[in-house]
Design a protein around this motif. Structure first.
Motif, PDB file in Angstrom:
ATOM      1  N   MET A   1       0.834  -1.195   0.000  1.00  0.00           N
ATOM      2  CA  MET A   1       0.000   0.000   0.000  1.00  0.00           C
ATOM      3  C   MET A   1       0.870   1.246   0.000  1.00  0.00           C
ATOM      4  O   MET A   1       1.888   1.304   0.668  1.00  0.00           O
ATOM      5  CB  MET A   1      -0.868   0.025   1.251  1.00  0.00           C
ATOM      6  N   LEU A  42      -3.877  -3.617  10.950  1.00  0.00           N
ATOM      7  CA  LEU A  42      -4.925  -2.622  11.127  1.00  0.00           C
ATOM      8  C   LEU A  42      -4.761  -1.854  12.441  1.00  0.00           C
ATOM      9  O   LEU A  42      -4.839  -0.621  12.458  1.00  0.00           O
ATOM     10  CB  LEU A  42      -6.294  -3.309  11.057  1.00  0.00           C
ATOM     11  N   PHE A  46      -4.187   2.199  12.752  1.00  0.00           N
ATOM     12  CA  PHE A  46      -5.020   3.065  13.592  1.00  0.00           C
ATOM     13  C   PHE A  46      -4.153   3.908  14.513  1.00  0.00           C
ATOM     14  O   PHE A  46      -4.397   5.094  14.722  1.00  0.00           O
ATOM     15  CB  PHE A  46      -5.988   2.224  14.434  1.00  0.00           C
ATOM     16  N   GLU A  57      -7.422   6.854   5.855  1.00  0.00           N
ATOM     17  CA  GLU A  57      -7.419   7.065   4.405  1.00  0.00           C
ATOM     18  C   GLU A  57      -6.582   8.267   3.974  1.00  0.00           C
ATOM     19  O   GLU A  57      -6.258   8.382   2.788  1.00  0.00           O
ATOM     20  CB  GLU A  57      -8.842   7.259   3.879  1.00  0.00           C
TER      21      GLU A  57
ATOM     22  N   SER C  45      -7.847 -10.439  12.672  1.00  0.00           N
ATOM     23  CA  SER C  45      -7.611  -9.050  12.305  1.00  0.00           C
ATOM     24  C   SER C  45      -7.215  -8.995  10.834  1.00  0.00           C
ATOM     25  O   SER C  45      -6.186  -9.560  10.465  1.00  0.00           O
ATOM     26  CB  SER C  45      -6.494  -8.484  13.179  1.00  0.00           C
ATOM     27  N   PRO C  46      -8.022  -8.347   9.972  1.00  0.00           N
ATOM     28  CA  PRO C  46      -7.720  -8.369   8.544  1.00  0.00           C
ATOM     29  C   PRO C  46      -6.506  -7.518   8.209  1.00  0.00           C
ATOM     30  O   PRO C  46      -6.093  -6.669   8.993  1.00  0.00           O
ATOM     31  CB  PRO C  46      -8.983  -7.757   7.915  1.00  0.00           C
ATOM     32  N   LEU C  48      -4.583  -4.507   6.238  1.00  0.00           N
ATOM     33  CA  LEU C  48      -5.015  -3.143   5.949  1.00  0.00           C
ATOM     34  C   LEU C  48      -5.713  -3.098   4.598  1.00  0.00           C
ATOM     35  O   LEU C  48      -6.750  -2.455   4.422  1.00  0.00           O
ATOM     36  CB  LEU C  48      -3.799  -2.219   5.962  1.00  0.00           C
ATOM     37  N   GLU C  49      -5.147  -3.840   3.657  1.00  0.00           N
ATOM     38  CA  GLU C  49      -5.706  -3.877   2.306  1.00  0.00           C
ATOM     39  C   GLU C  49      -7.121  -4.438   2.302  1.00  0.00           C
ATOM     40  O   GLU C  49      -8.020  -3.873   1.675  1.00  0.00           O
ATOM     41  CB  GLU C  49      -4.799  -4.728   1.426  1.00  0.00           C
ATOM     42  N   ALA C  51      -9.170  -4.509   4.775  1.00  0.00           N
ATOM     43  CA  ALA C  51     -10.023  -3.552   5.479  1.00  0.00           C
ATOM     44  C   ALA C  51     -10.462  -2.435   4.540  1.00  0.00           C
ATOM     45  O   ALA C  51     -11.630  -2.033   4.521  1.00  0.00           O
ATOM     46  CB  ALA C  51      -9.269  -2.970   6.672  1.00  0.00           C
ATOM     47  N   PHE C  52      -9.524  -1.950   3.732  1.00  0.00           N
ATOM     48  CA  PHE C  52      -9.849  -0.916   2.750  1.00  0.00           C
ATOM     49  C   PHE C  52     -10.896  -1.408   1.769  1.00  0.00           C
ATOM     50  O   PHE C  52     -11.845  -0.705   1.414  1.00  0.00           O
ATOM     51  CB  PHE C  52      -8.587  -0.498   1.985  1.00  0.00           C
ATOM     52  N   ARG C  53     -10.705  -2.646   1.302  1.00  0.00           N
ATOM     53  CA  ARG C  53     -11.635  -3.196   0.304  1.00  0.00           C
ATOM     54  C   ARG C  53     -13.034  -3.325   0.877  1.00  0.00           C
ATOM     55  O   ARG C  53     -14.026  -3.065   0.183  1.00  0.00           O
ATOM     56  CB  ARG C  53     -11.146  -4.553  -0.181  1.00  0.00           C
ATOM     57  N   GLU C  56     -14.636  -0.030   1.045  1.00  0.00           N
ATOM     58  CA  GLU C  56     -14.971   0.390  -0.314  1.00  0.00           C
ATOM     59  C   GLU C  56     -16.294  -0.208  -0.764  1.00  0.00           C
ATOM     60  O   GLU C  56     -17.107   0.458  -1.406  1.00  0.00           O
ATOM     61  CB  GLU C  56     -13.859  -0.079  -1.251  1.00  0.00           C
ATOM     62  N   PRO C  61     -16.206   5.370   5.158  1.00  0.00           N
ATOM     63  CA  PRO C  61     -14.827   5.541   5.643  1.00  0.00           C
ATOM     64  C   PRO C  61     -14.443   4.347   6.510  1.00  0.00           C
ATOM     65  O   PRO C  61     -15.299   3.716   7.122  1.00  0.00           O
ATOM     66  CB  PRO C  61     -14.894   6.819   6.504  1.00  0.00           C
ATOM     67  N   LEU C  62     -13.164   4.083   6.544  1.00  0.00           N
ATOM     68  CA  LEU C  62     -12.675   2.909   7.252  1.00  0.00           C
ATOM     69  C   LEU C  62     -13.103   2.912   8.717  1.00  0.00           C
ATOM     70  O   LEU C  62     -13.438   1.873   9.281  1.00  0.00           O
ATOM     71  CB  LEU C  62     -11.143   2.845   7.150  1.00  0.00           C
ATOM     72  N   PHE C  66     -14.424  -0.213  10.931  1.00  0.00           N
ATOM     73  CA  PHE C  66     -13.610  -0.747  12.024  1.00  0.00           C
ATOM     74  C   PHE C  66     -13.383   0.327  13.081  1.00  0.00           C
ATOM     75  O   PHE C  66     -13.160   1.486  12.746  1.00  0.00           O
ATOM     76  CB  PHE C  66     -12.246  -1.219  11.501  1.00  0.00           C
TER      77      PHE C  66
END
Lengths: 70, 137, 74
Positions: A1, A42, A46, A57, C45-46, C48-49, C51-53, C56, C61-62, C66
């Motif tokens: 990312m 994640l 955060f 984001e 815990s997913p 980051l990618e 989580a973004f998907r 989306e 918003p994220l 979460f």
């Protein structure tokens, strides 16, 4: 990312070591995240967002979003 | 990677060093003791097995210390590197012993000393760790 | 502040999005139903990618999907 970590860090005049200390992670960790070679978990994302006081984001970008912005 | 303070890594290195010293010591002591009881009534009793197994206990302690490191290490990136290294180490070691095993079985190649499996794993893991660190530089 | 824990609103968001099933959500982001179930239940815990998907898919918003908050407030 992709991420803006380096820019945000520079705005505050922090070295990688400074940022690492604030996040309670290693400097190698910060470097790997900044260069996009390691995606933080994640919870860590955060933590980073909370430190800079902005939504996740605004710091991390899904590759599709990054391409759309270009 | 060189900063070693009161960290998970320093704890691991301490335990590893102690284990290796214990391993060397027990190895020598065990070999001497086994020679000493050779020929006596003790040689065929449980002492033979106890003395033979003794040097392996520090190796078990080292394996435990590796697991303890993964639990201790708070930095997720460092954990990730070690886990990747361990998997590579395991894959390479399993491949090595499997291939040699077939050679032993069907090509009458000389026996691979089983007790060297752990050192082989450590070597493979170390090599893997070097390349993995480099990838992130 | 005591330890923080990751929670999520995926189940609620799924129902609000026309009662999307876990399998459908999984398909949309490229993971199995089991993964979605584990993420929803807070057992996994997913990335980051991922989580973004997920965010989306729901157009949120994220932080709406979460939450990372204190477990034991002072």
């Amino acid at each position: 990312m992709r991420n803006r970590l380096k820019v945000l860090r520079a705005e505050r005049n922090w070295s990688q070591a400074d940022l690492a200390e604030q996040l309670d992670v290693s400097r190698q960790s910060v470097n790997a995240i900044e260069t996009g070679k390691y995606d933080p978990s994640l919870p860590l994302a955060f933590k980073i967002a909370a430190l800079f006081g902005m939504p996740i984001e605004h710091i991390f970008f899904n590759n599709d979003a990054a391409q759309a912005a270009e | 990677m060189a900063e070693v303070r009161g960290t998970a890594r320093s704890r691991y290195l301490k335990r590893f060093t102690l284990s290796m010293i214990a391993y060397a010591g027990l190895l020598i002591a065990s070999v001497l003791a086994l020679e000493y009881i050779e020929g006596s009534e003790l040689a065929n009793g449980p002492w033979r097995f106890a003395l033979a197994v003794a040097p392996s206990l520090p190796l078990l302690a080292t394996i435990w210390a590796m697991g303890a490191y993964l639990v201790d290490e708070a930095d997720e990136f460092k954990r990730s590197i070690v886990v990747q290294s361990m998997l590579w180490g395991l894959g390479l070691t399993l491949s090595f012993t499997s291939v040699w095993g077939f050679l032993e079985e069907f090509a009458q190649v000389s026996r691979f000393p089983l007790y060297l499996t752990f050192p082989v794993f450590c070597l493979c893991m170390g090599v893997a760790q070097f390349f993995i660190w480099r990838r992130y530089k | 502040m005591a330890e923080r824990r990751l929670t999520n609103s995926i189940r609620t968001l799924r129902f609000m999005a026309g009662e999307m099933t876990q399998a459908e959500l999984g398909e949309r982001i490229g993971v199995t139903r089991q993964t979605i179930a584990a993420i929803e239940a807070g057992k996994y815990s997913p990335t980051l990618e991922a989580a973004f998907r997920i965010a989306e898919v729901f157009g949120q918003p994220l932080e709406e999907v979460f939450q990372w908050g204190c477990v034991n407030p002072p």
